[in-house]
Scaffold this active site. Structure first.
Site, PDB file in Angstrom:
ATOM      1  CD  GLU A 135      -2.835  -1.177  -0.011  1.00 50.49           C
ATOM      2  OE1 GLU A 135      -3.020  -0.129  -0.643  1.00 50.49           O
ATOM      3  OE2 GLU A 135      -3.329  -2.261  -0.341  1.00 50.49           O
ATOM      4  CG  ASP A 203       2.409  -7.506  -5.971  1.00 49.71           C
ATOM      5  OD1 ASP A 203       1.827  -6.921  -5.040  1.00 49.71           O
ATOM      6  OD2 ASP A 203       1.838  -8.324  -6.726  1.00 49.71           O
TER       7      ASP A 203
END
Length: 485
Positions: A135, A203
């Site tokens: 995030e 990611d």
């Protein structure tokens, strides 16, 4: 010591969540050259202001947990990651909401919400940190800003209107999706496809941040694998995956990338397991008696990760059941081994106050304050102990300077207002209530409180301060209304 803010139920996010796409697997750690995309559409300074407005939406519409111990722990993980992240342009705010679904979300200006369900689902600190790292990367890579830039030329909406729609989608996806569809001509799927373009980037960069911060990189891959298994073996998939599928390619890439880092053993975190126990007992759906049985069983089997965390969970359940003597015995044992642990300090204070040992609580907390003069857990607990002891002047002397430097701490404002009420300081009571309302974005009510407070004083300096604050609130009200249109 903790309080929950009242709020409407929340369905998790549309923007900046874990979702999937079909992409090739990369086992190397080379990161793309992304630059500062999004700057044209949304300057950094404006992004921070929108992030502040979002927090006011969130305080009004989400079940935020005002628990200093959990907030301190969550922030410590976030700050550890941020210290090892690239492209951090402003301070971040991590906040916890009482929602058992497995989710987290990032918004403009470094605002990251985390569901209690994420703590309950994660097996270790690295798994929790992997989601936060993901995030954080959404923010540092300015994925929402890119989205705004892409849409700016395709819609008659103002930038504020676009931001407002996305904020609504994060807080209440059902309403937010409707707003996006009707005002921007976008379908839910196109919005999700946009975020998919950024997921592998989040990611990759998030895993590097995770590793550099000292966590186990396989935590991200393991968390993905667990989510996929939950989807595969249950009739109802995790809410995160209802709109954000997790394909095998994404799991494979995460596992291959994690394997390319040097192997690392990360010891179990006592604070993570204590945070998990605290959420289970205080914010879960199980009864206190049920949780007591649960932790007794974990202690008998020795399968909670760390015995002291299970003991802490048992003590919390005993406190909920008002079996304070038994809880006291456990907490004193834990304090002998972990005297500086904030989870221990907080719960010892609760027990002291429940047993009428206010002086003991105050003495312990004042000593802790000398060691940690600006620590939120210590300040809030000490203020509560002073207030419970009828020492309103001392409470005010403690909290008044604290809120000046921590103006977004709604719990501190609430306690300060209570102290002003008990001390008969009517003007200050209304002004502190106004600040609480402003934090929730209820500017008109805040202005009304200011006006009432203005009528209770003749002090010229105070009147000038009130007038200046009313002007600020009126301007903030206009800006917030622009986001709602």
């Amino acid at each position: 010591m903790a309080r929950k803010s009242p709020a409407a139920a929340c369905i998790p996010l549309l923007v900046a969540a874990l979702c999937g796409a079909t992409q090739p697997v990369f086992a190397n750690n080379q990161l793309p050259d992304i630059g500062t995309a999004g700057v044209v559409a949304l300057p950094i300074e404006q992004e921070v202001r929108y992030g502040d407005a979002f927090m006011r939406f969130a305080r009004a519409g989400l079940p935020i947990i005002d628990d200093p111990v959990l907030s301190e722990y969550l922030d410590s993980i976030g700050q550890r990651l941020l210290a090892n992240a690239e492209g951090v342009r402003f301070p971040f705010t991590f906040f916890l909401i009482n929602d058992s679904s497995i989710n987290a979300a990032a918004f403009l200006g470094g605002r990251v919400k985390v569901h209690t369900g994420l703590f309950l689902y994660a097996d270790n600190e690295s798994e929790l940190a992997s989601v936060l790292a993901h995030e954080i990367t959404h923010v540092t890579q300015r994925h929402i800003a890119r989205y705004l830039e892409a849409q700016a030329s395709n819609t008659p909406m103002t930038l504020a209107g676009l931001v407002g729609s996305i904020a609504l989608a994060v807080i209440n996806p059902t309403a937010g999706i409707a707003a996006l569809s009707t005002t921007m001509g976008l379908s839910m799927q196109s919005a999700i496809n946009y975020t998919r373009d950024n997921e592998f980037e989040a990611d990759r960069i998030g895993m590097k941040t995770l590793y550099d911060a000292g966590f186990e990189p396989m935590g991200m891959a393991n968390f993905f694998q667990k989510l996929a298994a939950e989807y595969r073996y249950t009739s109802k998939p995790p809410e995160m995956l209802l709109t954000h599928p997790l394909p095998e390619t994404r799991i494979s890439e995460a596992r291959a990338r994690a394997a390319s880092y040097q192997a690392r053993r990360v010891d179990p975190s006592l604070d993570f397991l204590m945070a998990k126990a605290r959420i289970q007992v205080r914010y879960g759906n199980e009864s206190a008696a049920g949780m007591l049985s649960y932790f007794d069983a974990r202690l008998a089997k020795g399968d909670y990760g760390l015995k002291d965390a299970a003991l802490y969970g048992k003590a919390l359940a005993l406190v909920q059941l008002k079996r304070y003597d038994e809880a006291d015995t456990i907490m004193k044992e834990l304090a002998s081994r972990h005297p500086e642990d904030l989870f221990v300090i907080d719960t010892l204070t609760d027990i002291d106050l429940a047993k009428g040992r206010n002086k003991d609580a105050i003495a312990r907390l004042e000593a802790a304050k000398r060691r940690m003069p600006d620590n939120e857990v210590v300040i809030i607990n000490l203020a509560n102990a002073l207030l419970e002891s009828g020492q309103t002047k001392q409470t005010i002397a403690l909290l008044d300077p604290y809120v000046r430097s921590h103006g977004d701490n709604s719990l501190a404002w609430s306690m300060l207002a209570d102290a002003y009420r008990k001390a008969g300081r009517v003007t200050d009571l209304h002004l502190s209530r106004a600040e609480q309302l402003a934090l929730r974005g209820d500017y008109q009510a805040a202005i009304d409180e200011m006006i009432v407070g203005r009528g209770t004083t003749s002090d010229k300096l105070t009147l000038a301060r009130i007038e200046a604050r009313i002007t600020q609130l009126e301007q903030a009200q206009k800006e917030l209304e622009a986001l709602k249109r």
